[in-house]
Design a protein around this motif. Structure first.
Motif, mmCIF file in Angstrom:
data_model
loop_
_atom_site.group_PDB
_atom_site.id
_atom_site.type_symbol
_atom_site.label_atom_id
_atom_site.label_comp_id
_atom_site.label_asym_id
_atom_site.label_seq_id
_atom_site.Cartn_x
_atom_site.Cartn_y
_atom_site.Cartn_z
ATOM 1 N N LEU A 176 5.176 19.348 39.587
ATOM 2 C CA LEU A 176 4.104 20.310 39.868
ATOM 3 C C LEU A 176 4.633 21.739 39.818
ATOM 4 O O LEU A 176 3.953 22.645 39.325
ATOM 5 C CB LEU A 176 3.466 20.029 41.233
ATOM 6 N N GLY A 177 5.844 21.950 40.312
ATOM 7 C CA GLY A 177 6.448 23.275 40.241
ATOM 8 C C GLY A 177 6.639 23.727 38.802
ATOM 9 O O GLY A 177 6.375 24.887 38.459
ATOM 10 N N ALA A 178 7.068 22.807 37.931
ATOM 11 C CA ALA A 178 7.243 23.135 36.510
ATOM 12 C C ALA A 178 5.893 23.455 35.872
ATOM 13 O O ALA A 178 5.774 24.378 35.067
ATOM 14 C CB ALA A 178 7.922 21.975 35.782
ATOM 15 N N TRP A 179 4.857 22.707 36.253
ATOM 16 C CA TRP A 179 3.514 22.965 35.724
ATOM 17 C C TRP A 179 3.039 24.353 36.135
ATOM 18 O O TRP A 179 2.513 25.113 35.324
ATOM 19 C CB TRP A 179 2.547 21.889 36.220
ATOM 20 N N VAL A 180 3.234 24.691 37.413
ATOM 21 C CA VAL A 180 2.824 26.009 37.905
ATOM 22 C C VAL A 180 3.597 27.107 37.188
ATOM 23 O O VAL A 180 3.032 28.157 36.849
ATOM 24 C CB VAL A 180 3.001 26.110 39.437
ATOM 25 N N ASP A 181 4.870 26.859 36.929
ATOM 26 C CA ASP A 181 5.671 27.842 36.206
ATOM 27 C C ASP A 181 5.106 28.095 34.810
ATOM 28 O O ASP A 181 5.078 29.228 34.339
ATOM 29 C CB ASP A 181 7.126 27.363 36.122
ATOM 30 N N ARG A 182 4.633 27.034 34.163
ATOM 31 C CA ARG A 182 4.079 27.159 32.811
ATOM 32 C C ARG A 182 2.651 27.702 32.797
ATOM 33 O O ARG A 182 2.270 28.434 31.901
ATOM 34 C CB ARG A 182 4.106 25.801 32.098
ATOM 35 N N HIS A 183 1.820 27.314 33.764
ATOM 36 C CA HIS A 183 0.382 27.583 33.690
ATOM 37 C C HIS A 183 -0.185 28.387 34.862
ATOM 38 O O HIS A 183 -1.375 28.715 34.854
ATOM 39 C CB HIS A 183 -0.389 26.262 33.594
ATOM 40 N N GLY A 184 0.611 28.695 35.848
ATOM 41 C CA GLY A 184 0.115 29.359 37.048
ATOM 42 C C GLY A 184 -0.540 30.695 36.799
ATOM 43 O O GLY A 184 -1.582 31.012 37.386
ATOM 44 N N ASP A 185 0.054 31.509 35.918
ATOM 45 C CA ASP A 185 -0.527 32.832 35.649
ATOM 46 C C ASP A 185 -1.928 32.722 35.070
ATOM 47 O O ASP A 185 -2.829 33.468 35.450
ATOM 48 C CB ASP A 185 0.372 33.626 34.695
ATOM 49 N N VAL A 186 -2.130 31.782 34.164
ATOM 50 C CA VAL A 186 -3.451 31.592 33.550
ATOM 51 C C VAL A 186 -4.464 31.160 34.597
ATOM 52 O O VAL A 186 -5.574 31.699 34.668
ATOM 53 C CB VAL A 186 -3.369 30.544 32.404
ATOM 54 N N VAL A 187 -4.079 30.222 35.455
ATOM 55 C CA VAL A 187 -4.998 29.725 36.484
ATOM 56 C C VAL A 187 -5.302 30.821 37.498
ATOM 57 O O VAL A 187 -6.463 31.033 37.859
ATOM 58 C CB VAL A 187 -4.422 28.459 37.166
#
Length: 128
Positions: free
Chosen positions: A107-118
């Motif tokens: 989940l941390g890796a996902w947030v790193d990749r997509h967090g700014d967009v969300v």
């Protein structure tokens, strides 16, 4: 730790939201925000409650105690009490608790990749 992409876990068929469905357990575990924060905080080894609370920040003593007790019942962590004066208590992850670090890191890796967009989609870019 590495996470394989494109290798979903396939569960036996369950009815919609049956109580024994593994997905419900996962939602219950990850729906409790403090539980995952505590698991992550214990990743490097045992900690005393006062140190956990200091490391986490923003958690009340009551919520920390309730969550630690729940995690102990779930066998995600082990409580060790030392016969000292004053008494000392430490909490440490069990093998099941350590295994929870895998999806937490994912989940941390996902947030790193997509967090700014969300975040931008939810809250805007901060410019008016």
């Amino acid at each position: 730790m590495t996470i394989e992409r494109g290798a979903p876990v396939v569960f036996d068929p369950y009815g919609a939201y049956e109580s024994d469905c593994p997905a419900r357990l996962a939602v219950d575990i990850f729906g409790n925000s403090w539980l995952t924060v505590i698991v992550y905080s214990l990743r490097d080894g045992p900690m005393r409650p006062v140190d956990l609370r200091r490391a986490i920040g923003g958690i009340s003593q009551k919520m920390l105690t309730q969550t630690l007790r729940r995690m102990e019942r779930m066998e995600l962590l082990e409580r060790r009490r030392y016969a000292e004066a004053p008494p000392r208590v430490e909490y440490e992850l069990t093998p099941a608790g350590r295994d929870l670090l895998i999806p937490i890191f994912a989940l941390g890796a996902w947030v790193d990749r997509h967090g700014d967009v969300v975040r931008t989609a939810l809250y805007g870019d901060g410019e008016e």
